[in-house]
Design an enzyme around this catalytic site. Structure first.
Site, PDB file in Angstrom:
ATOM      1  N   TYR A  14       0.834  -1.203   0.000  1.00 26.09           N
ATOM      2  CA  TYR A  14       0.000   0.000   0.000  1.00 26.09           C
ATOM      3  C   TYR A  14       0.868   1.252   0.000  1.00 26.09           C
ATOM      4  CZ  TYR A  14      -4.541   2.273   0.635  1.00 26.09           C
ATOM      5  OH  TYR A  14      -5.714   3.000   0.449  1.00 26.09           O
ATOM      6  N   SER A  16       2.855   4.082  -2.809  1.00 24.15           N
ATOM      7  CA  SER A  16       2.348   5.047  -3.781  1.00 24.15           C
ATOM      8  C   SER A  16       1.448   4.389  -4.825  1.00 24.15           C
ATOM      9  CB  SER A  16       3.531   5.737  -4.470  1.00 24.15           C
ATOM     10  OG  SER A  16       3.099   6.538  -5.541  1.00 24.15           O
ATOM     11  N   ASP A  72      10.708  -4.356  -5.251  1.00 22.67           N
ATOM     12  CA  ASP A  72      11.260  -5.490  -5.994  1.00 22.67           C
ATOM     13  C   ASP A  72      11.964  -6.508  -5.106  1.00 22.67           C
ATOM     14  OD1 ASP A  72      10.459  -4.560  -8.521  1.00 22.67           O
ATOM     15  OD2 ASP A  72      12.258  -3.331  -8.732  1.00 22.67           O
ATOM     16  N   MET A  73      12.779  -6.023  -4.174  1.00 22.42           N
ATOM     17  CA  MET A  73      13.676  -6.918  -3.467  1.00 22.42           C
ATOM     18  C   MET A  73      13.008  -7.726  -2.361  1.00 22.42           C
ATOM     19  SD  MET A  73      16.028  -6.393  -5.468  1.00 22.42           S
ATOM     20  CE  MET A  73      17.259  -7.489  -4.791  1.00 22.42           C
ATOM     21  N   GLN A  75       9.922  -9.138  -3.072  1.00 22.08           N
ATOM     22  CA  GLN A  75       8.893  -9.915  -3.755  1.00 22.08           C
ATOM     23  C   GLN A  75       9.186 -11.410  -3.803  1.00 22.08           C
ATOM     24  OE1 GLN A  75       7.905  -8.275  -7.598  1.00 22.08           O
ATOM     25  NE2 GLN A  75       7.282  -6.297  -6.737  1.00 22.08           N
ATOM     26  N   HIS A  97       5.928  -4.398 -12.354  1.00 25.97           N
ATOM     27  CA  HIS A  97       7.278  -4.358 -12.933  1.00 25.97           C
ATOM     28  C   HIS A  97       7.742  -5.798 -13.081  1.00 25.97           C
ATOM     29  CE1 HIS A  97      11.248  -3.149 -13.997  1.00 25.97           C
ATOM     30  NE2 HIS A  97      11.815  -3.357 -12.819  1.00 25.97           N
ATOM     31  N   GLY A 123       2.033   7.061  -8.434  1.00 23.34           N
ATOM     32  CA  GLY A 123       0.742   6.726  -7.866  1.00 23.34           C
ATOM     33  C   GLY A 123      -0.168   7.920  -7.657  1.00 23.34           C
ATOM     34  N   GLU A 184      15.879   4.332 -16.267  1.00 23.32           N
ATOM     35  CA  GLU A 184      16.267   4.792 -14.933  1.00 23.32           C
ATOM     36  C   GLU A 184      17.769   5.030 -14.837  1.00 23.32           C
ATOM     37  OE1 GLU A 184      12.811   2.347 -12.428  1.00 23.32           O
ATOM     38  OE2 GLU A 184      14.856   1.588 -12.545  1.00 23.32           O
ATOM     39  N   GLU A 220      16.683  25.240 -13.229  1.00 22.01           N
ATOM     40  CA  GLU A 220      16.007  25.512 -14.494  1.00 22.01           C
ATOM     41  C   GLU A 220      15.725  24.250 -15.309  1.00 22.01           C
ATOM     42  OE1 GLU A 220      17.754  28.673 -16.747  1.00 22.01           O
ATOM     43  OE2 GLU A 220      17.921  29.993 -15.008  1.00 22.01           O
TER      44      GLU A 220
END
Length: 333
Positions: A14, A16, A72-73, A75, A97, A123, A184, A220
């Site tokens: 639970y 984002s 991820d780590m 799961q 993912h 999210g 990424e 900027e």
């Protein structure tokens, strides 16, 4: 799927994305249960949002579709110890993912449908766009279609998020995983961060004020990225001066040259052949020694102290900073 055959959904995690998925799906008419550890950091939030919150092992037992929306780590262990032993026969397992499945860290049970649905936005945006009657584009993929209905499950879920209001594109677990990691590492996070830090260092080492350097290479940047986001590179060029355009044309390729592109290809190769994932798993299992070292180095970079002082005087940022105080990463179940 028709309303009377909509899947019963368990959302595991639970953070984002997890919160946005759960709320949007519920508002789309789905029966949604949230699976979290008792006393976990987001349990109270899910309960305050009106969800039935149970242990992940209980949440998955009666679910037709289980969405794993944890980091991820965690799961692999979560799937092996909690989800796989308790998911009902023939259910659908959904990821946002593809890392763990694509690189064989999670090997789904043969009786399960396995799909991916990934909104292309954070999210908070997924939720906000849904609430105003729009949606964030989604990509989806099918890894394992045991029932013959896996694609239907994925499209139904994406539609429930609001994705059908915008755009839904089919991909594969391989393509989503490898392109997401590359974006990424080479551009969005690693590439942009290193480019900004290097630009700041060049100006400061040449004797310019750190505050001026910060404005020119970091502050900027948002103006430029917003134009990219709205209409691509050519739109950005339409809104900057001719001097800036000419500088773009002649100096951009001097900074990002063929050598840079070759190194980007090396990064992609390490992603494709599993080297990056292997190293990341080893780093995580070792307790993140290098990760923490790299993180500390970024925190100690001079641009951070300069930026902190300058942003304190940007009163329009106060509301944004408060909204960003909650962790952006998804929380473990």
């Amino acid at each position: 799927m028709s309303n009377d055959t909509q899947p019963k959904i368990a959302i595991i995690g639970y953070g984002s994305q997890g919160r946005a998925h759960a709320l949007n799906l519920r508002d789309s008419g789905f029966d949604v249960t949230v699976g979290l550890r008792a006393g976990g950091p987001t349990e109270a939030k899910a309960q305050a949002d009106g969800f039935i919150v149970v242990a992940p092992s209980e949440a998955v037992k009666s679910a037709d579709l289980v969405a794993i929306l944890t980091p991820d780590m965690v799961q692999k262990k979560l799937y092996e110890e909690v989800i796989a032993p308790n998911m009902k026969q023939g259910a659908c397992l959904l990821f946002a993912h593809g890392l763990n499945v694509h690189f064989d860290m999670i090997k789904p049970r043969a009786d399960l449908d396995v799909v991916l649905v990934a909104p292309k936005g954070p999210g908070a945006l997924v939720r906000r766009e849904y609430e105003i009657g729009r949606g964030v584009p989604c990509i989806y993929a099918v890894y394992q279609d045991t029932s013959g209905k896996a694609e239907q499950f994925a499209l139904t879920y994406a539609g429930g998020l609001g994705g059908a209001r915008a755009n839904i594109i089919k991909t594969t677990f391989k393509e989503e995983t490898e392109t997401d990691l590359f974006g990424e590492q080479a551009v969005l996070c690693g590439g942009a961060s290193s480019l900004v830090q290097a630009g700041f260092e060049v100006l400061v080492e040449a004797g310019y004020q750190p505050e001026i350097a910060y404005y020119e290479v970091l502050h900027e940047l948002k103006l430029i990225v917003d134009l990219f986001y709205e209409g691509g590179i050519t739109r950005m060029l339409e809104f900057v001066s001719e001097t800036a355009q000419y500088g773009d044309y002649v100096s951009g390729p001097r900074v990002i040259d063929a050598g840079t592109k070759a190194r980007m290809k090396d990064v992609l190769t390490d992603i494709q052949n599993g080297t990056f994932t292997k190293n990341w798993v080893a780093e995580y299992d070792a307790g993140l020694p290098n990760y923490n070292k790299f993180k500390q180095a970024d925190l100690e970079h001079p641009i951070e102290e300069v930026g902190k002082k300058l942003r304190a005087k940007m009163v329009w940022l106060n509301g944004q900073q408060q909204a960003a105080a909650a962790p952006a990463n998804q929380q473990a179940a």
